[in-house]
Motif scaffolding. Structure first.
Motif, PDB file in Angstrom:
ATOM      1  N   VAL A  25       4.143 -10.319  23.997  1.00 33.13           N
ATOM      2  CA  VAL A  25       5.402 -11.092  23.273  1.00 33.13           C
ATOM      3  C   VAL A  25       5.264 -10.873  21.997  1.00 33.13           C
ATOM      4  CG1 VAL A  25       5.862 -13.601  23.205  1.00 33.13           C
ATOM      5  CG2 VAL A  25       5.205 -12.793  25.388  1.00 33.13           C
ATOM      6  N   MET A  26       3.909 -10.847  21.366  1.00 34.33           N
ATOM      7  CA  MET A  26       3.998 -10.616  20.055  1.00 34.33           C
ATOM      8  C   MET A  26       4.597  -9.070  19.495  1.00 34.33           C
ATOM      9  SD  MET A  26       0.193 -11.846  19.108  1.00 34.33           S
ATOM     10  CE  MET A  26       0.355 -11.687  17.190  1.00 34.33           C
ATOM     11  N   TRP A  27       4.435  -8.485  20.331  1.00 31.14           N
ATOM     12  CA  TRP A  27       5.080  -6.981  19.953  1.00 31.14           C
ATOM     13  C   TRP A  27       6.568  -7.197  20.107  1.00 31.14           C
ATOM     14  CZ3 TRP A  27       8.109  -4.813  23.900  1.00 31.14           C
ATOM     15  CH2 TRP A  27       8.564  -3.467  23.756  1.00 31.14           C
ATOM     16  N   ALA A  28       7.243  -7.591  21.005  1.00 34.90           N
ATOM     17  CA  ALA A  28       8.613  -8.059  21.262  1.00 34.90           C
ATOM     18  C   ALA A  28       9.353  -8.823  20.126  1.00 34.90           C
ATOM     19  CB  ALA A  28       9.062  -8.539  22.485  1.00 34.90           C
ATOM     20  N   ARG A  29       8.523  -9.749  19.566  1.00 33.91           N
ATOM     21  CA  ARG A  29       8.906 -10.711  18.591  1.00 33.91           C
ATOM     22  C   ARG A  29       9.221 -10.062  17.229  1.00 33.91           C
ATOM     23  NH1 ARG A  29       6.772 -16.878  19.542  1.00 33.91           N
ATOM     24  NH2 ARG A  29       7.750 -17.167  21.569  1.00 33.91           N
ATOM     25  N   LYS A  30       8.221  -9.091  16.906  1.00 33.80           N
ATOM     26  CA  LYS A  30       8.217  -8.346  15.652  1.00 33.80           C
ATOM     27  C   LYS A  30       9.377  -7.404  15.980  1.00 33.80           C
ATOM     28  CE  LYS A  30       3.190  -9.073  14.771  1.00 33.80           C
ATOM     29  NZ  LYS A  30       1.955  -7.976  14.886  1.00 33.80           N
ATOM     30  N   GLN A  31       9.538  -6.907  16.991  1.00 31.00           N
ATOM     31  CA  GLN A  31      10.600  -5.917  17.056  1.00 31.00           C
ATOM     32  C   GLN A  31      11.986  -6.563  16.572  1.00 31.00           C
ATOM     33  OE1 GLN A  31       9.277  -2.318  17.775  1.00 31.00           O
ATOM     34  NE2 GLN A  31      11.582  -2.753  18.152  1.00 31.00           N
ATOM     35  N   ASN A  32      12.134  -7.638  17.247  1.00 28.41           N
ATOM     36  CA  ASN A  32      13.249  -8.516  16.878  1.00 28.41           C
ATOM     37  C   ASN A  32      13.630  -9.235  15.396  1.00 28.41           C
ATOM     38  OD1 ASN A  32      14.069  -7.960  19.459  1.00 28.41           O
ATOM     39  ND2 ASN A  32      13.042  -9.912  20.359  1.00 28.41           N
ATOM     40  N   LEU A  33      12.321  -9.088  14.731  1.00 28.01           N
ATOM     41  CA  LEU A  33      12.621  -9.611  13.436  1.00 28.01           C
ATOM     42  C   LEU A  33      12.278  -8.652  12.314  1.00 28.01           C
ATOM     43  CD1 LEU A  33      13.040 -12.420  11.674  1.00 28.01           C
ATOM     44  CD2 LEU A  33      10.550 -12.721  11.962  1.00 28.01           C
ATOM     45  N   TYR A  34      13.057  -8.578  11.285  1.00 23.49           N
ATOM     46  CA  TYR A  34      13.083  -7.614  10.359  1.00 23.49           C
ATOM     47  C   TYR A  34      13.801  -7.940   9.120  1.00 23.49           C
ATOM     48  CZ  TYR A  34      17.045  -5.738  12.327  1.00 23.49           C
ATOM     49  OH  TYR A  34      18.427  -5.568  12.833  1.00 23.49           O
ATOM     50  N   ASN A  35      13.685  -7.626   8.138  1.00 25.48           N
ATOM     51  CA  ASN A  35      14.193  -7.655   6.780  1.00 25.48           C
ATOM     52  C   ASN A  35      14.037  -6.404   5.752  1.00 25.48           C
ATOM     53  OD1 ASN A  35      11.888  -8.713   5.407  1.00 25.48           O
ATOM     54  ND2 ASN A  35      12.325 -10.538   6.286  1.00 25.48           N
ATOM     55  N   GLU A  36      14.234  -6.669   4.421  1.00 28.40           N
ATOM     56  CA  GLU A  36      14.068  -5.642   3.673  1.00 28.40           C
ATOM     57  C   GLU A  36      12.583  -5.643   3.207  1.00 28.40           C
ATOM     58  OE1 GLU A  36      16.000  -6.715   0.126  1.00 28.40           O
ATOM     59  OE2 GLU A  36      18.123  -6.700   1.154  1.00 28.40           O
ATOM     60  N   ALA A  37      11.666  -6.233   3.532  1.00 26.74           N
ATOM     61  CA  ALA A  37      10.141  -6.438   3.235  1.00 26.74           C
ATOM     62  C   ALA A  37       9.418  -6.338   4.843  1.00 26.74           C
ATOM     63  CB  ALA A  37       9.771  -7.419   2.328  1.00 26.74           C
ATOM     64  N   PHE A  38      10.055  -6.668   5.770  1.00 27.34           N
ATOM     65  CA  PHE A  38       9.089  -6.833   6.851  1.00 27.34           C
ATOM     66  C   PHE A  38       9.615  -5.968   8.102  1.00 27.34           C
ATOM     67  CE2 PHE A  38       8.208  -9.148  10.977  1.00 27.34           C
ATOM     68  CZ  PHE A  38       6.882  -9.024  10.961  1.00 27.34           C
ATOM     69  N   ASN A  39       9.019  -5.035   8.643  1.00 26.13           N
ATOM     70  CA  ASN A  39       9.426  -4.391   9.959  1.00 26.13           C
ATOM     71  C   ASN A  39      10.564  -3.548   9.671  1.00 26.13           C
ATOM     72  OD1 ASN A  39       8.931  -3.610  12.599  1.00 26.13           O
ATOM     73  ND2 ASN A  39      10.086  -5.452  13.476  1.00 26.13           N
ATOM     74  N   THR A  40      10.806  -3.050   8.456  1.00 20.95           N
ATOM     75  CA  THR A  40      12.131  -2.342   8.087  1.00 20.95           C
ATOM     76  C   THR A  40      12.439  -1.234   9.265  1.00 20.95           C
ATOM     77  OG1 THR A  40      10.928  -1.081   6.569  1.00 20.95           O
ATOM     78  CG2 THR A  40      11.736  -2.935   5.704  1.00 20.95           C
TER      79      THR A  40
END
Length: 368
Positions: A129-144
């Motif tokens: 679940v944590m992996w999938a949520r990180k896949q879905n949330l990104y921006n200029e400074a996070f998970n680009t």
């Protein structure tokens, strides 16, 4: 308006109760009422600590006192391109960690191995679940570097509902390569397929299809209405695929009418060969993915068996599964502007635990 009052004392057998009319007090309405300021529950203020009408509640502030700040909008996903891929991860089929063939003749050992696979999957569900949520949330400074969104992930259950046997995921990604790259970082898949000395996980054995969901409101019922949600996976016979899809085309209208009239379908659509370009003529239909509500397993089996596509002999295999729906989308929260004195650090700590950027200036709606 009047209503009868209640007797203050219980009447005897010989006495009678004569209710006295009392005015009916109504709450304020825009047209008219008996509301007057002096009847306010707040009073005019005094020794009892009551506040005059219109005073803010405890901890509440006037919006005029809140400084105006320019907020950055939630970034739109660059992966929402309509390339929806379905990944089917059945533990027994893809696992290289467990050798089920070696214990196939030992019924007890075989059952113990299946339960061990179940426990491993459950232990990794939170990481998944944590992996999938990180896949879905990104921006200029996070998970680009995210180039794949996990739209949903469902944990498939055994027919007796005692074990987890796999999961089905829908991934929206511009390319197959990016989709498989995301799959290679799924903790559950990495556990099933194991990794090499360089930490790489080969996911080429994971079945991947292009799902073309039918976008029609008649096939979008609420899950759980008139039963419990069930997933049905049906794959075409080789003869049906070799004839150029003639049989599938012939029964399409009857198939859709059956689904619409049932008023049970949550979502549905054909499964195609996963090609790089969705307009590729080689991306032929090879099966059907169907979510629908059913009262129980027998009803689910009856529903798919009576499908005109099934009766026409289109499918070679048909399976139905109950599933657990995992919340992989994540939650967006904002600061409580009305009650800023309330402590919300627990939410921030929880979101930090789940991998969200809680000190990132690019995600102000997650910070306070």
């Amino acid at each position: 308006l009047t209503i009868p009052s209640q007797c203050t004392t219980p009447p005897s057998r010989t006495s009678t109760c004569h209710p006295q009319p009392q005015p009916l007090r109504m709450s304020f309405m825009a047209d008219s009422s008996d509301y007057k300021p002096e009847k306010s529950d707040y009073g005019e203020g005094g020794e009892d600590g009551s506040k005059p009408p219109g005073s803010p509640l405890r901890g509440e502030v006037e919006m005029a006192d809140v400084p105006v700040t320019e907020e950055i909008p939630v970034p739109a996903s660059r992966n929402n391109v309509g390339n929806r891929f379905l990944a089917l991860v059945f533990d027994r089929s893809v696992s290289t960690k467990y050798d089920l063939d070696a214990v196939a003749d030992d019924e007890e050992e075989y059952a113990n191995t299946l339960w061990e696979m179940h426990r491993d999957r459950v232990a990794l569900t939170e990481d998944h679940v944590m992996w999938a949520r990180k896949q879905n949330l990104y921006n200029e400074a996070f998970n680009t570097g995210s180039m794949a969104d996990v739209l949903w992930s469902h944990q498939l259950l055994s027919s007796d509902l005692q074990r987890t046997i796999g999961h089905a995921m829908c991934i929206d990604s511009p390319t197959i390569e990016h989709c498989r790259e995301a799959l290679s970082r799924d903790p559950i898949i990495r556990s099933l397929l194991e990794v090499d000395s360089d930490g790489h996980c080969d996911v080429s054995t994971i079945p991947l299809y292009r799902w073309r969901q039918i976008r029609d409101h008649t096939l979008r019922r609420d899950d759980g209405r008139d039963g419990r949600p069930v997933i049905a996976l049906s794959f075409d016979r080789s003869e049906a695929m070799e004839d150029g899809g003639v049989l599938r085309e012939e029964i399409t209208n009857d198939h859709l009418e059956y689904l619409i009239r049932s008023e049970r379908v949550i979502s549905a659509g054909p499964l195609h060969v996963a090609t790089e370009d969705k307009t590729d003529p080689d991306s032929i239909p090879v099966g059907t993915l169907l979510f629908f509500n059913a009262a129980d397993r027998d009803h689910a089996v009856e529903f798919v068996e009576n499908d005109p596509a099934s009766l026409a002999g289109l499918y070679e295999t048909m399976t139905v599964h109950r599933f657990n729906s995992l919340d992989v989308t994540g939650k967006f929260v904002s600061e409580n502007l009305y009650f800023p004195e309330q402590n919300t650090y627990q939410m921030k700590e929880a979101m930090g635990h789940w991998g969200y950027p809680v000190d990132d200036l690019q995600t102000k709606w997650l910070n306070w």
